[in-house]
Design an enzyme around this catalytic site. Sequence first.
Site, PDB file in Angstrom:
ATOM      1  N   TYR A  45       0.834  -1.200   0.000  1.00  0.00           N
ATOM      2  CA  TYR A  45       0.000   0.000   0.000  1.00  0.00           C
ATOM      3  C   TYR A  45       0.870   1.251   0.000  1.00  0.00           C
ATOM      4  O   TYR A  45       0.570   2.226  -0.681  1.00  0.00           O
ATOM      5  CB  TYR A  45      -0.944   0.015   1.213  1.00  0.00           C
ATOM      6  N   PHE A  74      -7.751  20.773 -24.891  1.00  0.00           N
ATOM      7  CA  PHE A  74      -8.063  19.347 -24.942  1.00  0.00           C
ATOM      8  C   PHE A  74      -9.262  19.139 -24.026  1.00  0.00           C
ATOM      9  O   PHE A  74      -9.381  19.812 -22.999  1.00  0.00           O
ATOM     10  CB  PHE A  74      -6.884  18.447 -24.545  1.00  0.00           C
ATOM     11  N   THR A  75     -10.119  18.209 -24.393  1.00  0.00           N
ATOM     12  CA  THR A  75     -11.416  18.056 -23.718  1.00  0.00           C
ATOM     13  C   THR A  75     -11.305  17.987 -22.189  1.00  0.00           C
ATOM     14  O   THR A  75     -11.886  18.823 -21.484  1.00  0.00           O
ATOM     15  CB  THR A  75     -12.122  16.797 -24.250  1.00  0.00           C
ATOM     16  N   ASP A 117       1.540  19.837 -20.973  1.00  0.00           N
ATOM     17  CA  ASP A 117       0.837  18.567 -21.118  1.00  0.00           C
ATOM     18  C   ASP A 117       1.806  17.681 -21.885  1.00  0.00           C
ATOM     19  O   ASP A 117       1.961  17.796 -23.100  1.00  0.00           O
ATOM     20  CB  ASP A 117      -0.479  18.750 -21.875  1.00  0.00           C
ATOM     21  N   LYS A 152      -0.165   7.125 -23.276  1.00  0.00           N
ATOM     22  CA  LYS A 152       0.250   7.396 -24.660  1.00  0.00           C
ATOM     23  C   LYS A 152       1.752   7.145 -24.792  1.00  0.00           C
ATOM     24  O   LYS A 152       2.164   6.002 -24.865  1.00  0.00           O
ATOM     25  CB  LYS A 152      -0.132   8.832 -25.053  1.00  0.00           C
ATOM     26  N   ARG A 209     -13.894  14.351 -33.908  1.00  0.00           N
ATOM     27  CA  ARG A 209     -13.263  15.481 -33.232  1.00  0.00           C
ATOM     28  C   ARG A 209     -13.754  16.728 -33.955  1.00  0.00           C
ATOM     29  O   ARG A 209     -13.097  17.272 -34.823  1.00  0.00           O
ATOM     30  CB  ARG A 209     -11.733  15.394 -33.279  1.00  0.00           C
ATOM     31  N   PHE A 229     -19.273  13.919 -26.056  1.00  0.00           N
ATOM     32  CA  PHE A 229     -18.887  13.014 -27.146  1.00  0.00           C
ATOM     33  C   PHE A 229     -18.753  11.562 -26.703  1.00  0.00           C
ATOM     34  O   PHE A 229     -18.928  10.648 -27.500  1.00  0.00           O
ATOM     35  CB  PHE A 229     -17.575  13.486 -27.791  1.00  0.00           C
TER      36      PHE A 229
HETATM   37  N1  F0G Z   1      -4.069  15.461 -22.518  1.00  0.00           N
HETATM   38  C1  F0G Z   1      -4.061  15.042 -23.784  1.00  0.00           C
HETATM   39  C2  F0G Z   1      -3.326  15.823 -24.810  1.00  0.00           C
HETATM   40  C3  F0G Z   1      -4.742  13.877 -24.137  1.00  0.00           C
HETATM   41  O1  F0G Z   1      -4.725  13.468 -25.395  1.00  0.00           O
HETATM   42  C4  F0G Z   1      -5.434  13.157 -23.129  1.00  0.00           C
HETATM   43  C5  F0G Z   1      -6.198  11.970 -23.456  1.00  0.00           C
HETATM   44  C6  F0G Z   1      -5.419  13.642 -21.835  1.00  0.00           C
HETATM   45  C7  F0G Z   1      -4.712  14.798 -21.549  1.00  0.00           C
HETATM   46  C8  F0G Z   1      -6.163  12.970 -20.714  1.00  0.00           C
HETATM   47  O2  F0G Z   1      -5.497  11.829 -20.331  1.00  0.00           O
HETATM   48  O3  F0G Z   1      -7.117  10.008 -20.913  1.00  0.00           O
HETATM   49  O4  F0G Z   1      -5.174   9.599 -19.418  1.00  0.00           O
HETATM   50  O5  F0G Z   1      -7.083  10.932 -18.622  1.00  0.00           O
HETATM   51  N2  F0G Z   1      -6.495  11.663 -24.627  1.00  0.00           N
HETATM   52  C9  F0G Z   1      -7.180  10.468 -25.062  1.00  0.00           C
HETATM   53  C10 F0G Z   1      -7.418  10.547 -26.532  1.00  0.00           C
HETATM   54  C11 F0G Z   1      -8.392  10.126 -24.293  1.00  0.00           C
HETATM   55  O6  F0G Z   1      -8.049   9.632 -27.055  1.00  0.00           O
HETATM   56  O7  F0G Z   1      -6.960  11.495 -27.169  1.00  0.00           O
HETATM   57  P1  F0G Z   1      -6.279  10.517 -19.788  1.00  0.00           P
END
Ligand code: F0G
Length: 469
Positions: A84, A136-137, A227, A270, A394, A461
Site C-alpha cells: 500500500y 483538450f477536452t 501537457d 500514450k 473530433r 462526445f
Molecule cells: N491530454 C491530452 C493531450 C490527451 O490526449 C489526453 C487523453 C489527456 C490529456 C487525458 O489523459 O485520458 O489519461 O485521462 N487523450 C485520449 C485521446 C483520451 O483519445 O486522445 P487521460
Amino acid sequence: MTGEKRAKHQRPTTRSWAEPFKIKMIEPIKMMTREEREKSIAKSGYNTFLLDSEDVYIDLLTDSGTSAMSDRQWAALMMGDEAYAGSRNFYNMVETIQEYYGYKFVVPTHQGRGAEHILSQSMIKEGDYVPGNMYFTTTKFHQEHAGGKFVDIIIDEAHKATSSCLFKGNVDLEKLDKLVKEVGADKIPYVSLETNVNMAGGQPVSMKNMKELSEYCRKHGIAVMLDATRAIENAYFIKTREEGYADRTIASLLKEICSYTDGATMSAKKDGLVNIGGFLAINDEELFVKAKNMVVVYEGLHTYGGMAGRDMEALAQGIREAVDYDYISYRVKQVQYIGEKLEDWGIPIVTPVGGHAIYLDAKRFLPHIAQKDFPAQRLAAALYVESGVRTMERGIVSAGRNAETGENYHPELELVRLTFPRRVYTQSHCDIIAESVADLYDKRDEIKGLKMVYEPENLRFFQARFELL
Ligand code: F0G
C-alpha cells in the site's frame, strides 16, 4: 508475367520501413458482416465510443492505453511490489521520470485527467484565465471546473485543415501578450502548453517557440505547465524538422522541452507505452506538498496514486523504450505512411500529418452535410460500417457547449481521427485502413447527416446518441 501485374509491384524508390519488433504473442480479431456492423452502430447510437470492442476489426479509436507492451514491460509486471505504501516500483518510476523529464517532484495519478484535476484545483482560482495552445477536452474541463476560463492562444494556422506549417502547435505569443495586457498576469496562474497538439491533428511545437514562451512567461511571473502526454513524439518532430537538432538524442530533446516549463501533467497511456497510469511532475515544492495532500483524497496514497505497483514498474520501463530513436521513428513513420497514401489518392486529410493520428477533414469529405448535422460523427460511423475500422469524432460534438451561454461551439475543424495504438498494427493493417477510407470516399454522396437524441451534461462526445436524418 503481364505488364499489368508487374506494375502492381513496382519497386519503390526508397527502402521500405518495417516494425522494429517481432511478434511473440497474438490476439485474434474478427471481421463481421456489413449487416452486423449496421446493427451494431445503430444500437450504439451512431457513437463509436459506444461500440463493443469485440465488434471492431481495426481499432483506431484512440492511442490511449491501447499500446502493446514489450517483453521487458511484461517482465517488469512480475516485479510488482504491491505494498500500500512505499512500493519500490514507485521509487523506480519517480527516478525514471526525474531522469528523462527532469522535474524534481512527482505525484502519481491513475491517468492524465487525474493529474489535470489536481493541477487545476491547486493552481486555478475563480475568475482566472488559462491560456493554452488549443483546448483538450478533459484539460479544459478541469480548468473550467476549478473556476478558470480557457483562452486559445495557438497560432491561427492550427485551425486550418491544410497548411504547410511544420509546427502548427506553436503558441502565438502576441495572443498571449494581448491577454496579459487585458486581464493582468496575476489573473493567469499558468500557460497550458501541449506538445504534439492532439486537437490540432497531433501537431508539434517547435523548440524555438517553447523557448520564447518560457522567456516571456518568466519575465511576467507566469508559470508554464506542460501537457507532456505526447512530448516524445514532439521531440521526434523537432529532431527531424527543426534546424539545429538533427544530431540530438530524443532523450535530450525531451529534457530540453521540459526545461522550458515548471511542471507537467502526463497521461502515461500514450508516450509511456502502458495501458494505465499518469502523473503530475513539478519543480515547486510548495505546490508539490499541496498536490500530495490532494492526491490522497482523489487518487490514492501519494506512492501509488491509482496505479498498481506493477503498472508503475511497466511505466518506468516504457519511458526508457519510448525515447529509443528506432521506436519513435517507426511510430511516427507508420502514421505518415497512411497519410501519404490518402494524400496521393486525393482524400481530404489534415496536413501536415501529425504524430499519432490521421485526421479526415469531414468538411471536405462530406461537404453536403452542414456542421449542425454532425458530419464528422456521421463519417466515423460510416467508416465503421464500411470496414469495421473504429475511429472518433473530433468536431462539433467534441467541442461541446459554451458553459455560460449554452450555445454549441462551432469549431473550425470538423474531423474524424484515425488514431494509431503503439506497436499494435502492422503495415498490412495500414494498407487495409487506407483502402477502406478510399472506398468510402467513392461512396461519400450517399452519406446523410445525424440528429442528436441524447446529450450528456459533461464531455458529451463519450456518451451522446444519434439517429440517422
Ligand atoms: N491530454 C491530452 C493531450 C490527451 O490526449 C489526453 C487523453 C489527456 C490529456 C487525458 O489523459 O485520458 O489519461 O485521462 N487523450 C485520449 C485521446 C483520451 O483519445 O486522445 P487521460
